[in-house]
Design a protein around this motif. Structure first.
Motif, PDB file in Angstrom:
ATOM      1  N   LEU A  44      21.367  55.546  38.043  1.00 61.46           N
ATOM      2  CA  LEU A  44      20.944  55.417  36.623  1.00 61.46           C
ATOM      3  C   LEU A  44      19.429  55.722  36.543  1.00 61.46           C
ATOM      4  N   SER A  45      19.138  55.981  35.683  1.00 61.65           N
ATOM      5  CA  SER A  45      17.624  56.379  35.250  1.00 61.65           C
ATOM      6  C   SER A  45      16.985  55.078  34.460  1.00 61.65           C
ATOM      7  N   TRP A  46      17.488  54.055  34.525  1.00 62.74           N
ATOM      8  CA  TRP A  46      16.788  53.018  33.929  1.00 62.74           C
ATOM      9  C   TRP A  46      15.635  52.404  34.529  1.00 62.74           C
ATOM     10  N   THR A  47      14.629  51.870  33.561  1.00 61.93           N
ATOM     11  CA  THR A  47      13.427  51.198  34.114  1.00 61.93           C
ATOM     12  C   THR A  47      13.795  49.767  34.207  1.00 61.93           C
ATOM     13  N   ARG A  48      12.690  49.102  34.843  1.00 63.93           N
ATOM     14  CA  ARG A  48      12.924  47.652  34.863  1.00 63.93           C
ATOM     15  C   ARG A  48      12.883  46.819  33.615  1.00 63.93           C
ATOM     16  N   SER A  49      12.179  47.433  32.428  1.00 61.58           N
ATOM     17  CA  SER A  49      12.382  46.878  31.172  1.00 61.58           C
ATOM     18  C   SER A  49      13.654  47.179  30.513  1.00 61.58           C
ATOM     19  N   GLN A  50      14.174  48.366  30.690  1.00 62.72           N
ATOM     20  CA  GLN A  50      15.346  48.547  30.328  1.00 62.72           C
ATOM     21  C   GLN A  50      16.528  47.775  30.764  1.00 62.72           C
ATOM     22  N   PHE A  51      16.485  47.479  32.150  1.00 63.56           N
ATOM     23  CA  PHE A  51      17.544  46.780  32.787  1.00 63.56           C
ATOM     24  C   PHE A  51      17.554  45.154  32.333  1.00 63.56           C
ATOM     25  N   TYR A  52      16.165  44.520  32.191  1.00 64.14           N
ATOM     26  CA  TYR A  52      16.119  43.428  31.569  1.00 64.14           C
ATOM     27  C   TYR A  52      16.557  43.365  30.291  1.00 64.14           C
ATOM     28  N   MET A  53      16.349  44.218  29.463  1.00 65.89           N
ATOM     29  CA  MET A  53      16.935  44.299  28.059  1.00 65.89           C
ATOM     30  C   MET A  53      18.421  44.315  27.827  1.00 65.89           C
ATOM     31  N   ILE A  54      18.991  45.207  28.831  1.00 66.89           N
ATOM     32  CA  ILE A  54      20.577  45.366  28.804  1.00 66.89           C
ATOM     33  C   ILE A  54      21.160  43.963  29.521  1.00 66.89           C
ATOM     34  N   SER A  55      20.251  43.338  30.430  1.00 64.69           N
ATOM     35  CA  SER A  55      20.759  42.169  30.918  1.00 64.69           C
ATOM     36  C   SER A  55      20.848  40.993  29.862  1.00 64.69           C
ATOM     37  N   ALA A  56      19.889  41.005  28.856  1.00 63.40           N
ATOM     38  CA  ALA A  56      19.729  40.047  27.883  1.00 63.40           C
ATOM     39  C   ALA A  56      20.732  40.255  26.653  1.00 63.40           C
ATOM     40  N   VAL A  57      21.284  41.466  26.542  1.00 55.73           N
ATOM     41  CA  VAL A  57      22.347  41.713  25.459  1.00 55.73           C
ATOM     42  C   VAL A  57      23.658  41.300  26.027  1.00 55.73           C
ATOM     43  N   LEU A  58      23.845  41.726  27.299  1.00 51.99           N
ATOM     44  CA  LEU A  58      25.206  41.384  28.053  1.00 51.99           C
ATOM     45  C   LEU A  58      25.107  39.809  28.138  1.00 51.99           C
ATOM     46  N   ALA A  59      24.063  39.214  28.108  1.00 52.80           N
ATOM     47  CA  ALA A  59      24.026  37.587  28.399  1.00 52.80           C
ATOM     48  C   ALA A  59      24.350  37.045  26.916  1.00 52.80           C
ATOM     49  N   LEU A  60      23.898  37.657  25.924  1.00 52.09           N
ATOM     50  CA  LEU A  60      24.199  37.111  24.461  1.00 52.09           C
ATOM     51  C   LEU A  60      25.823  37.261  24.129  1.00 52.09           C
ATOM     52  N   VAL A  61      25.966  38.678  24.475  1.00 51.55           N
ATOM     53  CA  VAL A  61      27.471  38.867  24.210  1.00 51.55           C
ATOM     54  C   VAL A  61      28.391  38.097  24.863  1.00 51.55           C
ATOM     55  N   VAL A  62      28.268  38.013  26.082  1.00 48.44           N
ATOM     56  CA  VAL A  62      29.117  36.929  26.865  1.00 48.44           C
ATOM     57  C   VAL A  62      29.226  35.615  26.566  1.00 48.44           C
ATOM     58  N   GLY A  63      27.802  34.935  26.449  1.00 43.44           N
ATOM     59  CA  GLY A  63      27.706  33.780  25.848  1.00 43.44           C
ATOM     60  C   GLY A  63      28.393  33.562  24.480  1.00 43.44           C
ATOM     61  N   ALA A  64      28.073  34.472  23.531  1.00 42.53           N
ATOM     62  CA  ALA A  64      28.753  34.151  22.420  1.00 42.53           C
ATOM     63  C   ALA A  64      30.389  34.366  22.262  1.00 42.53           C
ATOM     64  N   GLY A  65      30.788  35.551  23.241  1.00 38.81           N
ATOM     65  CA  GLY A  65      32.102  35.401  23.440  1.00 38.81           C
ATOM     66  C   GLY A  65      32.941  34.040  23.803  1.00 38.81           C
ATOM     67  N   ALA A  66      32.325  33.670  24.933  1.00 37.05           N
ATOM     68  CA  ALA A  66      32.613  32.193  25.596  1.00 37.05           C
ATOM     69  C   ALA A  66      32.636  31.144  24.634  1.00 37.05           C
ATOM     70  N   PHE A  67      31.482  31.129  23.770  1.00 35.07           N
ATOM     71  CA  PHE A  67      31.635  29.889  22.792  1.00 35.07           C
ATOM     72  C   PHE A  67      32.408  29.854  21.557  1.00 35.07           C
ATOM     73  N   VAL A  68      32.787  31.109  21.184  1.00 31.97           N
ATOM     74  CA  VAL A  68      33.741  31.351  20.245  1.00 31.97           C
ATOM     75  C   VAL A  68      35.107  30.958  20.688  1.00 31.97           C
ATOM     76  N   MET A  69      35.362  31.375  22.008  1.00 30.27           N
ATOM     77  CA  MET A  69      36.830  31.104  22.593  1.00 30.27           C
ATOM     78  C   MET A  69      36.965  29.535  22.986  1.00 30.27           C
ATOM     79  N   THR A  70      36.049  28.859  23.599  1.00 21.90           N
ATOM     80  CA  THR A  70      36.069  27.588  24.081  1.00 21.90           C
ATOM     81  C   THR A  70      35.367  26.559  23.120  1.00 21.90           C
ATOM     82  N   GLY A  71      34.368  26.980  22.577  1.00 20.24           N
ATOM     83  CA  GLY A  71      33.382  25.908  21.805  1.00 20.24           C
ATOM     84  C   GLY A  71      32.745  25.007  22.365  1.00 20.24           C
ATOM     85  N   GLY A  72      32.910  25.119  23.804  1.00 18.11           N
ATOM     86  CA  GLY A  72      32.029  24.306  24.594  1.00 18.11           C
ATOM     87  C   GLY A  72      30.637  24.821  24.985  1.00 18.11           C
ATOM     88  N   PRO A  73      29.390  24.151  24.871  1.00 24.26           N
ATOM     89  CA  PRO A  73      28.101  24.557  25.015  1.00 24.26           C
ATOM     90  C   PRO A  73      27.738  24.786  26.410  1.00 24.26           C
TER      91      PRO A  73
END
Length: 278
Positions: A44-73
């Motif tokens: 990949l040709s990502w920079t460190r900042s791009q990797f952290y940005m993608i990681s943050a987006v994945l964290a938000l998407v996965v966390g939101a999906g888990a909260f919607v499915m289970t409702g548990g914080p």
């Protein structure tokens, strides 16, 4: 009986080869695996900042999906942690393994091109340029980086050390050692590369034979690992009150935990028995 001068030349060449091997290994062992290097190994040709940005987006998407499915914080927090740290690293590992497999598959062909070029009188650098233009990926990109490194002033041996950092497998290590030793100590480069290509192809054939012979054990392991889940599912469909005692009672939970531990030990033991390094 060899003449004293011949014996001295042989001893001197052995000393040069040993010294070259020590230098090459010292350079390789001093490599620190940084985040940028992990990204480069994944192709990949990502920079460190791009990797952290993608990681943050994945964290938000996965966390939101888990909260919607289970409702548990708590579950959502765990999902955020897994999506932000575990998932990006797993993606890099998956891409690295796939890229290394493709590289190993094409490396003997690239070595054969260099061998034929050297025998035809073409300089090694020109052979590398031919591969960097006409070979398949990721061989083409890696050899292009070697050519660019030489343009910037690095020697061929140093450029191959950089290649080994990006593709950390023994095949590339052997290739770099052969090139480095021949560049410093002299000798028949085409013959050495031809022998290396033959060895790499034989190793590939042996790996294929081992994989074919271990398929029966892998299938048996998969069936054994899946059998408890299949039986539990069928039992739950036919007699849910009977099997629900496993997660409703303390003894049942302990039984599930013990079964999972013993089953994991068995699966990992079988995996260890059928994995071979070639």
């Amino acid at each position: 009986m060899a003449a004293p001068g011949t014996r001295a030349a042989i001893v001197s060449r052995r000393e040069q080869v040993a010294k070259s091997l020590k230098e090459v290994e010292a350079k390789r062992n001093g490599t620190k695996v940084t985040l940028e290097l992990k990204i480069a190994r994944a192709g990949l040709s990502w920079t460190r900042s791009q990797f952290y940005m993608i990681s943050a987006v994945l964290a938000l998407v996965v966390g939101a999906g888990a909260f919607v499915m289970t409702g548990g914080p708590l579950v959502a927090a765990g999902a955020v942690f897994a999506g932000g740290l575990g998932l990006p690293l797993w993606i890099l590992t998956f891409l690295r393994k796939r890229r290394i497999a493709a590289f190993i598959k094409e490396l003997p062909t690239a070595i054969d091109i260099i061998t034929r070029g050297v025998r035809a009188g073409i300089p090694v650098g020109d052979c590398f340029r031919i591969i960097s233009r006409e070979a398949e990926e990721p061989i083409r990109t890696e050899f292009r980086l070697v050519v660019e490194a030489q343009t910037l002033g690095l020697s061929l041996g140093e450029a191959l050390v950089k290649m080994y950092e990006r593709v950390p497998v023994s095949d590339v290590n052997f290739f770099g050692i052969v090139i480095s030793i021949q560049a410093k100590s002299g000798g028949n480069l085409s013959e050495a590369l031809s022998n290396l290509s033959r060895v790499l192809r034989e190793r590939k054939k042996m790996a294929g034979k081992i994989q074919a012979m271990s398929m029966e054990a892998k299938a048996s392991g998969g069936i054994i690992a899946a059998l408890p889940f299949v039986v539990a599912t069928l039992t739950y469909l036919t007699s849910p009150d009977y099997i629900s005692l496993l997660w409703r009672t303390d003894i049942g939970k302990l039984a599930l935990l013990g079964s999972a531990i013993w089953m994991s030990i068995g699966v990992f033991t079988m995996k260890k028995m059928i994995n071979f390094d070639v």
